[in-house]
Design a protein around this motif. Structure first.
Motif, PDB file in Angstrom:
ATOM      1  N   GLY A  70     -36.034  24.500 -24.206  1.00 33.63           N
ATOM      2  CA  GLY A  70     -36.302  26.274 -24.255  1.00 33.63           C
ATOM      3  C   GLY A  70     -36.917  26.786 -23.294  1.00 33.63           C
ATOM      4  O   GLY A  70     -37.770  28.012 -23.661  1.00 33.63           O
ATOM      5  N   THR A 113     -37.898  29.408 -20.383  1.00 41.18           N
ATOM      6  CA  THR A 113     -37.203  30.663 -20.133  1.00 41.18           C
ATOM      7  C   THR A 113     -37.765  31.415 -18.915  1.00 41.18           C
ATOM      8  O   THR A 113     -37.632  32.820 -18.756  1.00 41.18           O
ATOM      9  CB  THR A 113     -37.042  31.607 -21.584  1.00 41.18           C
ATOM     10  OG1 THR A 113     -38.349  31.747 -21.833  1.00 41.18           O
ATOM     11  CG2 THR A 113     -36.072  30.945 -22.410  1.00 41.18           C
ATOM     12  N   ASN A 143     -35.912  32.969 -13.918  1.00 38.20           N
ATOM     13  CA  ASN A 143     -34.196  32.923 -14.257  1.00 38.20           C
ATOM     14  C   ASN A 143     -33.926  31.784 -14.842  1.00 38.20           C
ATOM     15  O   ASN A 143     -32.657  31.533 -15.252  1.00 38.20           O
ATOM     16  CB  ASN A 143     -33.782  32.953 -12.920  1.00 38.20           C
ATOM     17  CG  ASN A 143     -34.013  31.506 -11.982  1.00 38.20           C
ATOM     18  OD1 ASN A 143     -35.062  30.699 -12.399  1.00 38.20           O
ATOM     19  ND2 ASN A 143     -33.175  31.166 -11.348  1.00 38.20           N
ATOM     20  N   LYS A 151     -32.725  29.802 -18.028  1.00 36.06           N
ATOM     21  CA  LYS A 151     -31.627  30.287 -19.205  1.00 36.06           C
ATOM     22  C   LYS A 151     -31.674  29.089 -20.146  1.00 36.06           C
ATOM     23  O   LYS A 151     -30.969  28.267 -20.420  1.00 36.06           O
ATOM     24  CB  LYS A 151     -30.319  30.470 -18.555  1.00 36.06           C
ATOM     25  CG  LYS A 151     -30.008  31.500 -17.527  1.00 36.06           C
ATOM     26  CD  LYS A 151     -28.571  31.455 -16.983  1.00 36.06           C
ATOM     27  CE  LYS A 151     -28.430  32.561 -15.941  1.00 36.06           C
ATOM     28  NZ  LYS A 151     -29.039  32.498 -14.758  1.00 36.06           N
ATOM     29  N   ASN A 152     -32.851  29.231 -20.816  1.00 31.49           N
ATOM     30  CA  ASN A 152     -32.903  28.438 -22.017  1.00 31.49           C
ATOM     31  C   ASN A 152     -32.939  26.745 -21.822  1.00 31.49           C
ATOM     32  O   ASN A 152     -32.164  26.085 -22.391  1.00 31.49           O
ATOM     33  CB  ASN A 152     -32.121  28.880 -23.454  1.00 31.49           C
ATOM     34  CG  ASN A 152     -32.712  28.171 -24.743  1.00 31.49           C
ATOM     35  OD1 ASN A 152     -33.910  28.272 -24.748  1.00 31.49           O
ATOM     36  ND2 ASN A 152     -31.671  28.169 -25.503  1.00 31.49           N
ATOM     37  N   GLU A 212     -30.022  27.041 -14.197  1.00 33.40           N
ATOM     38  CA  GLU A 212     -29.243  26.029 -15.176  1.00 33.40           C
ATOM     39  C   GLU A 212     -29.500  24.846 -14.611  1.00 33.40           C
ATOM     40  O   GLU A 212     -29.534  24.488 -13.550  1.00 33.40           O
ATOM     41  CB  GLU A 212     -27.907  26.393 -15.236  1.00 33.40           C
ATOM     42  CG  GLU A 212     -27.532  27.746 -15.797  1.00 33.40           C
ATOM     43  CD  GLU A 212     -26.020  27.975 -15.660  1.00 33.40           C
ATOM     44  OE1 GLU A 212     -25.318  27.012 -16.010  1.00 33.40           O
ATOM     45  OE2 GLU A 212     -25.635  28.909 -15.639  1.00 33.40           O
TER      46      GLU A 212
END
Length: 854
Positions: free
Chosen positions: A528, A530, A533, A535-536, A824
């Motif tokens: 998690g 964040t 940038n 993304k979880n 990512e």
């Protein structure tokens, strides 16, 4: 030489007899309008040739072109230690030193785009009233007069003509103009004076000068006098007038006070800018109106910071909402955007916006050159892969690679021709994809008619160059010679060049051998994330391995590891209270005893900090001198041999060995102390000797020489051997920290940690440890990192160097691109695994066969 040859323009930079630092009377030619790469092991003399010789001479020539007034501040600048340099063009340099830690600096200010934007907004922008939003129109003298007459009856009013507003200078011509106008009173920096009693004004300070035109009491019958005086003020100040008034109510309430100045109200009027509805006048819109570093533009609440501190925490300023500027500045728009909204765009977005910016025909002569210069810089930034950065991004939040390219845009984006650019490892922090773009940009720069000289270790940069100069053969006293010079293909065949051996493939950075295995039960897991940038993102880091974090610049590597995982583990272990980036869960920290973060931050910012003082070896060395018979006879203790305090240091430079000269218009300059000649100590201290060496002589020794000198002192020798182990044997023990590169500072920290006992359950985190390293130095560094892992530790490196990436046991690759297009995890696995992932930009540069170590 014939007369024609003597007058012909030089086609090369000719260096004759260069001896800076370890250079051994080097002479060579560097052809104009070529891309030349200087390479060699760390400490071989590359920087001595490029910066301490070529750039130093270019700087001297520039200073010689300045006025006599300017040169008086830098007359102690030393000449480069070289017999002669011929054919040197105007020289620009981008070195490895950090630009700034100033939180006010942004991408836009560092690249000078903000300076152009301020000018554009001042000349082409449309001002509006910050209160009602109406467009600002000119206010007539009659409207100004009516506004003043509407003040309460018996208001005392001082009417003035603002001649100078916050500008530096003595302003004698302004004072003379006031005398010629027949006025006898003036307000200088808010102090009322007789015109003949004005003292000489400090040239370098900002001053405000207002001519006192009249003193009037608002009452029936004052209309004509006010109109005449107002006309004089407007005529004298070019359409501006300022007043200071005291309403009768304020005068009564304050009648008991002797100091009534604070009860007077200041007002400003202009025939140029005024709101038709509110009737409020505004100052002329100037470039400084949009500067958050100027009191004329900065938000008065946060003073241009964008944030305010409350209860020990920073909060967005409620007045400007983080925009940093006054309401008047934010009320000026360009194509329906104010300057803060423009700077909130990413570089990609800003480029597209300015390319399609409509400009009225009558404004084009002013706006077109400004927009053209901005577009030049924006296109360069996009070209080298930082188009995702917002223009408002703080410079102190950029990664090393991002900051390097932003700095490059300042010089390279200027579009100069006939210049010698000297760059210090521009590939630092660049993914191979971005490095290829950089090489194209440098080649474009060279083809425009410039000489580009690059100090570099990157293989792709070497092979792309017109001329490759290999300096060595070793470091320190073993270097300082030209080993090979010529086109890359020619240098690659050189028999004794270490660089050539690596380029040919005869020597390998990564030794063959099996990779260490991933053990599922021993990992650290985070979920998690964040920050920025990300993304979880969830990530799993195997322990007991050499783990590489890869991806293009801006993909989220530092956000994920350096700003989230590392501080989260440190917090869990109780080592630090630093707040990590947002995350949901952290597990597995119980497998770790200690975390050591080794960054490229400077080990110190003044000449007082040195490699010897940082790693602690100098305290041990001082004890050797304090133990000598001569020191004991004189009663000298350990403190006598400290250059940071005590009676043993030079009293003139206070032990710095250098004197600081404040340049005002250039960066501060450090010159060798004229009393101790850089020795740092006074004469009495230098009389104490051990094995014929003074304490200052030891500080001038290289790490390698000092290790041999102190071979019988186990603690000293262990610390010095650690510095040698990480490839810093060439460094002087007393070298000032402000002359060290980021990579050198990081390796000094690494060596300091290597010399300490460790538990075998430590995580070491390094951000781009190969900065400034030759192939041979990278091979040695990989050996050091593998040694840490073999003892049961975990090493996590953020890295772009393909050799280090191939040497890792496990990779975590982020992307697919930078900024919003990143954040990512593309893949995790061995380098062989990553090489097969089509979506991975890192994988495209990893040859599966080259990665294999089975």
């Amino acid at each position: 030489m014939t007369t024609a040859e003597a007058t012909a323009p030089s086609t090369a930079i000719r260096i004759l007899g260069a001896r800076a630092h370890n250079l051994k009377n080097v002479s060579l030619d560097i052809q104009h309008n070529t891309l030349t790469v200087l390479t060699g092991v760390s400490g071989s003399g590359k920087s001595s040739l490029a910066f301490d010789t070529l750039y130093a001479e270019g700087q001297r020539q520039y200073i010689a072109s300045l006025s006599t007034y300017a040169r008086q501040f830098i007359n102690q600048l030393q000449r480069a230690d070289v017999d002669r340099i011929e054919g040197l063009q105007p020289t620009l340099c981008i070195d490895q030193r950090a630009t700034t830690a100033n939180p006010r600096s942004t991408v836009a200010t560092v690249t000078e785009i903000y300076d152009y934007l301020r000018l554009l907004m001042a000349r082409v922008g449309t001002p509006s009233c910050p209160t009602c939003g109406q467009s600002i129109h000119q206010q007539s003298p009659q409207q100004i007069q009516n506004g003043l007459l509407s003040l309460p009856e018996n208001t005392k009013l001082v009417l003035m003509a603002p001649m100078v507003r916050g500008r530096k200078g003595a302003h004698r011509d302004v004072l003379q103009a006031i005398r010629k106008a027949g006025l006898v009173r003036v307000r200088v920096d808010h102090e009322l004076l007789d015109i003949e009693a004005v003292p000489d004004l400090a040239v370098r300070k900002n001053h405000t000068i207002e001519a006192v035109v009249d003193r009037i009491v608002i009452r029936p019958g004052a209309e004509q006098r006010l109109a005449q005086s107002l006309g004089i003020a407007l005529r004298l100040a070019g359409g501006l007038a300022s007043v200071s008034y005291l309403p009768p109510e304020s005068a009564k309430l304050d009648s008991a006070r002797t100091d009534t100045e604070n009860c007077w109200t200041e007002a400003f009027y202009s025939t140029l800018y005024a709101c038709p509805d509110c009737g409020v006048s505004f100052e002329e819109v100037e470039p400084r109106t949009f500067s958050f570093n100027s009191p004329y533009g900065a938000c008065p609440v946060c003073e241009g910071q964008g944030t305010v501190e409350r209860n020990g925490e920073l909060h967005t300023c409620s007045q400007c909402s983080g925009a940093r500027l006054r309401a008047e500045a934010l009320a000026v728009s360009l194509h329906e955007k104010n300057i803060f909204e423009i700077c909130s765009l990413s570089i990609h977005q800003a480029l597209a916006w300015f390319e399609h910016l409509p400009i009225a025909i009558d404004k084009q002569p002013i706006a077109t050159p400004v927009v053209t210069d901005m577009l030049h810089r924006l296109r360069f930034l996009v070209k080298v892969g930082v188009g995702y950065l917002p223009l408002s991004r703080g410079a102190d939040t950029l990664s090393g690679g991002e900051l390097q390219r932003v700095r490059l845009a300042t010089c390279i984006g200027s579009g100069l021709v006939g210049v010698c650019y000297i760059l210090d490892e521009p590939s630092i922090g660049l993914h191979q994809r971005d490095n290829d773009r950089l090489i194209v940009s440098l080649r474009d720069l060279q083809q425009q008619g410039n000489t580009v000289i690059v100090v570099e270790h990157d293989e792709a940069m070497m092979l792309e160059s017109d001329c490759l100069i290999d300096i060595g053969p070793g470091a320190g006293s073993a270097g300082g010679e030209i080993v090979a010079q010529g086109p890359p293909a020619e240098v690659m065949q050189h028999a004794t060049s270490l660089t050539a051996a690596y380029l040919r493939g005869d020597r390998q950075v990564v030794e063959p051998g099996p990779r260490r295995a991933f053990v599922k039960s021993k990992t650290i897991r985070m979920s998690g994330a964040t920050l920025h940038n990300l993304k979880n993102v969830s990530v799993e880091i195997p322990l007991g391995l050499l783990v590489g974090i890869t991806g293009v610049s801006g993909s989220g590597k530092s956000s994920l590891i350096g700003e989230t995982l590392v501080p989260a583990i440190s917090l869990e272990l109780g080592q630090s209270a630093a707040r990590p980036g947002p995350l949901k869960r952290l597990a597995g920290a119980e497998h770790v005893d200690k975390l050591i973060e080794i960054t490229q931050a400077p080990i110190g910012r003044t000449p007082r900090s040195t490699p010897a003082t940082y790693c602690g070896v100098f305290d041990l060395i001082r004890s050797v001198w304090a133990s000598t018979r001569f020191a004991k006879q004189r009663g000298y203790t350990l403190s006598r041999f400290s250059f940071n305090s005590g009676s043993g240091r030079c009293p003139h430079c206070q032990g710095q060995g250098q004197e600081k000269i404040e340049m005002n218009f250039l960066p501060d300059l450090f010159v060798t102390c004229s009393v101790c000649n850089g020795a740092r100590f006074n004469r009495q201290t230098l009389q104490v000797r051990y094995r014929e060496q003074s304490i200052a002589d030891v500080l001038n020794m290289s790490v390698t020489d000092a290790a041999a000198f102190f071979e019988n002192f186990s603690k000293i020798h262990r610390l010095l051997s650690s510095l040698e182990q990480v490839g810093l044997g060439y460094l002087c023990l007393g070298q000032s920290s402000n002359t060290l590169s980021g990579g050198e500072a990081q390796r000094i920290k690494l060596a300091t940690e290597l010399a300490r006992p460790e538990t075998g359950k430590t995580i070491y985190f390094l951000d781009e440890p190969t900065t400034g390293l030759h192939f041979e130095d990278v091979r040695r560094l990989i050996g050091v990192l593998n040694g840490l892992v073999e003892r049961g530790n975990t090493v996590i490196v953020i890295e772009h160097n393909l050799d280090v990436i191939r040497a890792c046991d496990w990779l975590v690759d982020l992307g697919p691109d930078g900024g919003e297009a990143g954040g990512e995890i593309i893949a995790s696995g061995t380098p062989e695994d990553i090489a097969t992932i089509a979506r991975s930009l890192t994988g495209k540069y990893l040859n599966p066969a080259a990665c294999s170590r089975k």
